[in-house]
Design a protein around this motif. Sequence first.
Motif, PDB file in Angstrom:
ATOM      1  N   UNK A  63       0.825  -1.209   0.000  1.00 17.76           N
ATOM      2  CA  UNK A  63       0.000   0.000   0.000  1.00 17.76           C
ATOM      3  C   UNK A  63       0.861   1.262   0.000  1.00 17.76           C
ATOM      4  N   UNK A  64       1.963   1.240   0.727  1.00 14.30           N
ATOM      5  CA  UNK A  64       2.873   2.383   0.739  1.00 14.30           C
ATOM      6  C   UNK A  64       3.469   2.638  -0.643  1.00 14.30           C
ATOM      7  N   UNK A  65       3.768   1.560  -1.356  1.00 19.02           N
ATOM      8  CA  UNK A  65       4.379   1.689  -2.683  1.00 19.02           C
ATOM      9  C   UNK A  65       3.366   2.104  -3.740  1.00 19.02           C
ATOM     10  N   UNK A  66       2.153   1.603  -3.630  1.00 22.10           N
ATOM     11  CA  UNK A  66       1.147   1.856  -4.673  1.00 22.10           C
ATOM     12  C   UNK A  66       0.281   3.085  -4.394  1.00 22.10           C
ATOM     13  N   UNK A  67       0.084   3.393  -3.097  1.00 29.37           N
ATOM     14  CA  UNK A  67      -0.776   4.532  -2.733  1.00 29.37           C
ATOM     15  C   UNK A  67      -0.078   5.438  -1.717  1.00 29.37           C
ATOM     16  N   UNK A  68       1.107   5.920  -2.037  1.00 30.07           N
ATOM     17  CA  UNK A  68       1.889   6.670  -1.043  1.00 30.07           C
ATOM     18  C   UNK A  68       1.214   7.954  -0.562  1.00 30.07           C
ATOM     19  N   UNK A  69       0.387   8.537  -1.396  1.00 28.82           N
ATOM     20  CA  UNK A  69      -0.248   9.808  -1.027  1.00 28.82           C
ATOM     21  C   UNK A  69      -1.493   9.632  -0.163  1.00 28.82           C
ATOM     22  N   UNK A  70      -1.870   8.391   0.073  1.00 34.76           N
ATOM     23  CA  UNK A  70      -3.097   8.147   0.826  1.00 34.76           C
ATOM     24  C   UNK A  70      -2.845   7.654   2.249  1.00 34.76           C
ATOM     25  N   UNK A  71      -1.587   7.440   2.591  1.00 32.76           N
ATOM     26  CA  UNK A  71      -1.288   6.952   3.936  1.00 32.76           C
ATOM     27  C   UNK A  71      -1.694   7.968   4.996  1.00 32.76           C
ATOM     28  N   UNK A  72      -2.408   7.510   6.003  1.00 34.96           N
ATOM     29  CA  UNK A  72      -2.851   8.332   7.148  1.00 34.96           C
ATOM     30  C   UNK A  72      -3.740   9.498   6.733  1.00 34.96           C
ATOM     31  N   UNK A  73      -4.458   9.346   5.634  1.00 33.86           N
ATOM     32  CA  UNK A  73      -5.293  10.443   5.133  1.00 33.86           C
ATOM     33  C   UNK A  73      -6.708  10.427   5.709  1.00 33.86           C
ATOM     34  N   UNK A  74      -7.092   9.322   6.355  1.00 34.61           N
ATOM     35  CA  UNK A  74      -8.413   9.289   6.971  1.00 34.61           C
ATOM     36  C   UNK A  74      -8.304   9.934   8.352  1.00 34.61           C
ATOM     37  N   UNK A  75      -8.708  11.174   8.450  1.00 32.62           N
ATOM     38  CA  UNK A  75      -8.608  11.914   9.709  1.00 32.62           C
ATOM     39  C   UNK A  75      -9.827  11.596  10.582  1.00 32.62           C
ATOM     40  N   UNK A  76      -9.770  10.477  11.246  1.00 36.88           N
ATOM     41  CA  UNK A  76     -10.945  10.006  11.986  1.00 36.88           C
ATOM     42  C   UNK A  76     -10.732   9.991  13.498  1.00 36.88           C
ATOM     43  N   UNK A  77      -9.499  10.194  13.931  1.00 37.50           N
ATOM     44  CA  UNK A  77      -9.213  10.283  15.357  1.00 37.50           C
ATOM     45  C   UNK A  77      -9.442   8.981  16.114  1.00 37.50           C
ATOM     46  N   UNK A  78      -9.473   9.095  17.440  1.00 33.22           N
ATOM     47  CA  UNK A  78      -9.634   7.928  18.298  1.00 33.22           C
ATOM     48  C   UNK A  78     -11.002   7.282  18.107  1.00 33.22           C
ATOM     49  N   UNK A 143      -7.036  -0.794   6.963  1.00 30.31           N
ATOM     50  CA  UNK A 143      -7.474   0.322   7.796  1.00 30.31           C
ATOM     51  C   UNK A 143      -6.290   0.987   8.500  1.00 30.31           C
ATOM     52  N   UNK A 144      -5.356   0.183   8.969  1.00 27.71           N
ATOM     53  CA  UNK A 144      -4.170   0.712   9.641  1.00 27.71           C
ATOM     54  C   UNK A 144      -3.404   1.668   8.728  1.00 27.71           C
ATOM     55  N   UNK A 145      -3.306   1.329   7.475  1.00 25.85           N
ATOM     56  CA  UNK A 145      -2.588   2.176   6.513  1.00 25.85           C
ATOM     57  C   UNK A 145      -3.290   3.521   6.321  1.00 25.85           C
ATOM     58  N   UNK A 146      -4.602   3.513   6.198  1.00 22.57           N
ATOM     59  CA  UNK A 146      -5.322   4.727   5.817  1.00 22.57           C
ATOM     60  C   UNK A 146      -5.605   5.681   6.973  1.00 22.57           C
ATOM     61  N   UNK A 147      -5.760   5.159   8.194  1.00 23.85           N
ATOM     62  CA  UNK A 147      -6.215   6.029   9.283  1.00 23.85           C
ATOM     63  C   UNK A 147      -5.062   6.823   9.892  1.00 23.85           C
ATOM     64  N   UNK A 148      -5.443   7.910  10.601  1.00 27.08           N
ATOM     65  CA  UNK A 148      -4.433   8.760  11.213  1.00 27.08           C
ATOM     66  C   UNK A 148      -4.022   8.275  12.602  1.00 27.08           C
ATOM     67  N   UNK A 149      -4.970   7.766  13.382  1.00 29.40           N
ATOM     68  CA  UNK A 149      -4.657   7.364  14.760  1.00 29.40           C
ATOM     69  C   UNK A 149      -4.375   5.860  14.811  1.00 29.40           C
TER      70      UNK A 149
END
Length: 253
Positions: A63-78, A143-149
């Motif tokens: 996911x880091x290699x294919x979607x580098x700009x999307x990592x931690x982009x889901x700003x959903x908090x705790x 989910x771990x890849x996309x979320x911020x927290x």
Amino acid sequence: MDIKWWIELSIFSSLVLFTAYDSERRERLLKKKFDDWFCDLINLTIQGTIVPLIQVYFIVKVLKLTLPNFESTWQIGITGAIFLNLIIVDYVYYLTHKALHKDRWWGLHLLHHSVTDFDIFASARNTIWTTFIFPYVWLNSIFYFFIDNKKAYLVCASITAMLDLWRHSKLAPKIKGPIFNFLSLILITPHEHSWHHSKGVSKKNFGANLCIWDKLHGTYHNNPRFPKEMGYPIKSDLKTKLLNPFKLKRENS
């Protein structure tokens, strides 16, 4: 994922001590067959080593290699992290688990139902392939890849691992006591899950953490006592048990 590893190790160690503390539980463990011990321990090893490696060094890495700009982009908090793990993943688990009880896929799950007596080691009893079907491997990684927290998400994943071990133990609250009454409103306790492993009611109580999915879908079985008979012993050899799920044969079948 160090925090998750340490939490799960602490929980597992505590439950092992609980199991070993009681002489009757120790005796039952000592009577387990070699094949059962081997299946339990090999899959615990897979869950504790290979699965995290696949999650961190394969799925997340891809996911880091294919979607580098999307990592931690889901700003959903705790709150969002808790919701994704304890609600969404839990419901996907329910649906996956229920599907494994269909005739077409039953072989992939039958070995797990060969458990005739609860202990925390048996929670991992499965064919080599079955572990990788459940959403804890692939959906947690996504989910771990996309979320911020990420830390909150890992803590929730550890809670799920704790509950999985717990519901396969006999560390159960007193029947009809206040703790039991409270927990059984929310969770699949060892009582409910034991009925899922029983010979007569195995197509009930598919939930992992929450019992709400079974209640919503009409698959909930409420009986606070442990069943007298559990499990479907397998007569196939060890190689078949681990590698050929669709060739498994039950005893007396």
